[in-house]
Design a protein around this motif. Sequence first.
Motif, PDB file in Angstrom:
ATOM      1  N   PHE A 177       0.688  -1.131   0.001  1.00 25.11           N
ATOM      2  CA  PHE A 177       0.154  -0.022   0.024  1.00 25.11           C
ATOM      3  C   PHE A 177       0.717   1.227  -0.094  1.00 25.11           C
ATOM      4  CE2 PHE A 177      -2.772   3.131   2.333  1.00 25.11           C
ATOM      5  CZ  PHE A 177      -3.764   3.185   1.197  1.00 25.11           C
ATOM      6  N   GLY A 178       0.466   2.086  -0.862  1.00 19.87           N
ATOM      7  CA  GLY A 178       1.013   3.451  -0.726  1.00 19.87           C
ATOM      8  C   GLY A 178       0.249   4.434  -0.683  1.00 19.87           C
ATOM      9  N   TYR A 179       0.468   5.665  -0.250  1.00 18.61           N
ATOM     10  CA  TYR A 179      -0.458   6.863  -0.035  1.00 18.61           C
ATOM     11  C   TYR A 179       0.310   8.306  -0.340  1.00 18.61           C
ATOM     12  CZ  TYR A 179      -3.200  10.036   2.848  1.00 18.61           C
ATOM     13  OH  TYR A 179      -4.172  10.820   3.123  1.00 18.61           O
ATOM     14  N   ILE A 180      -0.625   8.947  -1.041  1.00 18.82           N
ATOM     15  CA  ILE A 180      -0.432  10.304  -1.299  1.00 18.82           C
ATOM     16  C   ILE A 180      -1.311  11.373  -0.710  1.00 18.82           C
ATOM     17  CG2 ILE A 180       0.089  11.913  -3.278  1.00 18.82           C
ATOM     18  CD1 ILE A 180       0.964   9.839  -4.879  1.00 18.82           C
ATOM     19  N   PRO A 181      -0.902  11.881   0.454  1.00 18.91           N
ATOM     20  CA  PRO A 181      -1.983  12.790   0.966  1.00 18.91           C
ATOM     21  C   PRO A 181      -2.453  14.044   0.316  1.00 18.91           C
ATOM     22  CG  PRO A 181       0.275  13.024   2.000  1.00 18.91           C
ATOM     23  CD  PRO A 181       0.325  12.275   0.831  1.00 18.91           C
ATOM     24  N   ALA A 182      -3.834  14.084   0.361  1.00 19.88           N
ATOM     25  CA  ALA A 182      -4.544  15.244  -0.303  1.00 19.88           C
ATOM     26  C   ALA A 182      -5.802  15.517   0.514  1.00 19.88           C
ATOM     27  CB  ALA A 182      -4.840  14.540  -1.619  1.00 19.88           C
ATOM     28  N   GLY A 183      -5.736  15.390   1.553  1.00 17.39           N
ATOM     29  CA  GLY A 183      -6.735  15.559   2.587  1.00 17.39           C
ATOM     30  C   GLY A 183      -6.593  16.952   3.305  1.00 17.39           C
ATOM     31  N   SER A 184      -7.514  17.143   4.409  1.00 17.47           N
ATOM     32  CA  SER A 184      -7.565  18.317   5.364  1.00 17.47           C
ATOM     33  C   SER A 184      -6.512  17.914   6.300  1.00 17.47           C
ATOM     34  CB  SER A 184      -9.001  18.672   5.891  1.00 17.47           C
ATOM     35  OG  SER A 184      -9.736  19.075   4.874  1.00 17.47           O
ATOM     36  N   SER A 185      -6.592  16.529   7.037  1.00 19.56           N
ATOM     37  CA  SER A 185      -5.888  16.386   8.358  1.00 19.56           C
ATOM     38  C   SER A 185      -4.665  15.638   8.173  1.00 19.56           C
ATOM     39  CB  SER A 185      -6.800  15.765   9.477  1.00 19.56           C
ATOM     40  OG  SER A 185      -7.403  14.648   9.024  1.00 19.56           O
ATOM     41  N   ASN A 186      -4.751  14.368   7.109  1.00 14.12           N
ATOM     42  CA  ASN A 186      -3.793  13.611   6.889  1.00 14.12           C
ATOM     43  C   ASN A 186      -3.047  13.049   8.022  1.00 14.12           C
ATOM     44  OD1 ASN A 186      -4.200  14.119   3.944  1.00 14.12           O
ATOM     45  ND2 ASN A 186      -3.092  15.886   4.427  1.00 14.12           N
TER      46      ASN A 186
END
Length: 301
Positions: free
Chosen positions: A79-88
């Motif tokens: 699993f990989g993650y690229i943050p693009a949210g408000s809180s992350n």
Amino acid sequence: MNPKARSNRGMRIWGIIEKELKKEEVSYEVYFTEYPHHATDLARVVTEGGDYLTLVAIGGDGTVNEVLNGVVRLEQITFGYIPAGSSNDFIRDLHLPVKPEQALHNILHPKYYKNIHLGQITCGDTIRRFAVSSGIGFDAAICHEALKSRFKNFLNKLKLGKLTYMGIAFHQIVLCKPELMTLHIDGCKTFQFPRTLFLAAMNCSYEGGGFRFCPKANPEREALDFCIVHGLSKWKVPIPLLAAKKGHHTRFKGVDTLRCRKARIHVDTPLAVHIDGESCGFQTDLDIECSKETLRIIAGC
């Protein structure tokens, strides 16, 4: 890919990612979410064939939650993650890059991996995984309000989205009604907490945009940490709440923490419940546990 992440700024982030993928001549498939829980449906379709693959989520903590709830077999994905949210909050304990280009580079050229456990919550007939946290009471009510808040959208446009939860928190302090909460842990101990404001079940140490409610929580450990805030008058609540930004709230009377693998929670009056910041309605009874299975994730340094 959640194009509506961070008040519709997701597509701008995707434009950056797409450009880098083409530059590095990477073979990939992209799926855009179109409605709530679409990421769960997409992840299920992608993983039901049983192939070993790298699965990447682009969005906020809610997108991560939806994707992981759709994965058929955790052991068959990286699993990989690229943050693009408000809180992350998911990136904090895993030391993942914040900037899209750096996050993508970390995924395409990985140096560090971690095997993390996930939380699991059962309420009625619903069973859901969570990566960051789940909670009942005050913190969940904040999440419920944030999901429909125009204030959140406004702050996101000013790149101040992390202030959303703080502002809504003070509003919810006025509205909240503390309840007697009964907590059974690991099938052997029972606790009762009078006038409970909220209980947070933490797989990671941060939630709500950087509140470190359980400073010692570790997703690599097969256990969850719990933070219970109870017995405080409303005018005293902001003090430990502000201290939680640094994880110093545990020194205050009325703030208890404990660690276990399984817990059963009961309140007489239905309270708001959240899973990684997403609404799980209002409940009186919850079963929360740490999964034995692990997820292989591309981590930071």
